[in-house]
Scaffold this motif. Sequence first.
Motif, PDB file in Angstrom:
ATOM      1  N   LYS A  30       0.954   4.145  -3.109  1.00  0.00           N
ATOM      2  CA  LYS A  30       0.693   5.586  -3.008  1.00  0.00           C
ATOM      3  C   LYS A  30       1.954   6.422  -3.237  1.00  0.00           C
ATOM      4  N   ASP A  31       3.033   6.090  -2.535  1.00  0.00           N
ATOM      5  CA  ASP A  31       4.223   6.933  -2.563  1.00  0.00           C
ATOM      6  C   ASP A  31       5.080   6.748  -3.813  1.00  0.00           C
ATOM      7  N   ASP A  49      -4.496   7.520   5.398  1.00  0.00           N
ATOM      8  CA  ASP A  49      -4.931   7.827   4.036  1.00  0.00           C
ATOM      9  C   ASP A  49      -4.115   7.081   2.968  1.00  0.00           C
ATOM     10  N   TYR A  50      -3.893   5.796   3.219  1.00  0.00           N
ATOM     11  CA  TYR A  50      -3.232   4.922   2.240  1.00  0.00           C
ATOM     12  C   TYR A  50      -4.256   3.951   1.687  1.00  0.00           C
ATOM     13  N   THR A  52      -6.437   0.825   0.495  1.00  0.00           N
ATOM     14  CA  THR A  52      -6.678  -0.531   0.988  1.00  0.00           C
ATOM     15  C   THR A  52      -7.459  -1.368  -0.025  1.00  0.00           C
ATOM     16  N   LEU A  88      -3.633   1.769   7.729  1.00  0.00           N
ATOM     17  CA  LEU A  88      -3.552   2.311   6.368  1.00  0.00           C
ATOM     18  C   LEU A  88      -4.652   3.338   6.117  1.00  0.00           C
ATOM     19  N   LYS A 142       7.763   2.739   5.453  1.00  0.00           N
ATOM     20  CA  LYS A 142       7.661   4.000   4.696  1.00  0.00           C
ATOM     21  C   LYS A 142       9.045   4.633   4.531  1.00  0.00           C
ATOM     22  N   SER A 180       0.818  -1.209   0.000  1.00  0.00           N
ATOM     23  CA  SER A 180       0.000   0.000   0.000  1.00  0.00           C
ATOM     24  C   SER A 180       0.857   1.266   0.000  1.00  0.00           C
ATOM     25  N   ILE A 181       1.916   1.269   0.810  1.00  0.00           N
ATOM     26  CA  ILE A 181       2.802   2.440   0.855  1.00  0.00           C
ATOM     27  C   ILE A 181       3.411   2.697  -0.526  1.00  0.00           C
TER      28      ILE A 181
END
Length: 175
Positions: A28-29, A59-60, A62, A55, A135, A24-25
């Motif tokens: 998004k990132d 605000d990551y 899911t 998460l 992260k 998930s990180i």
Amino acid sequence: MSEHIYNVLFLCTGNSARSVLAESIMRKDGHSKFRSFSAGSQPKGSVNPFAIRVLKSLDYPTDGLRSKSWEEFARPDAPVMDFVFTVCDNAAGETCPVWPGQPMTAHWGIEDPAAVEGTDILKEAAFVAAFRYLKNRIAIFTSLPLRSIDKLSLGTKLRDIGRIAGATSGQEKAG
């Protein structure tokens, strides 16, 4: 000319906590340069609810997260991985499938937040800590100049990332 999108696979034994957080990180990132996946050698079959809770609170994404076998990514029709990172010591010590494309690999082990016992507050705090460690590793990784660094130097840098704050000693219990 379009920028190359790198496929990254995060592995853990159960694929219910750390590898899912990392997927998930990265989603998004690293969304503009990376496509992320996660899997496990012995998937638990469901994602740990604390992983989902943390998460969402940060605000990551899911959506689509699920616990699955690493065999999905060893099949001929699977996406070819550029990088494979183990995030638990058990998965790092197991014999992995042969990954098509010979991806770069490294071990980024951190303590298992799902192994924490006690109150929900303690459990959630363990997941937040795992999230932060992952992260940090992902931020360092995504800032590397992948196109201009030679493979030997890149391999060294990937292993070094696995040794930063939060690294496990390599003696994690099976579970």
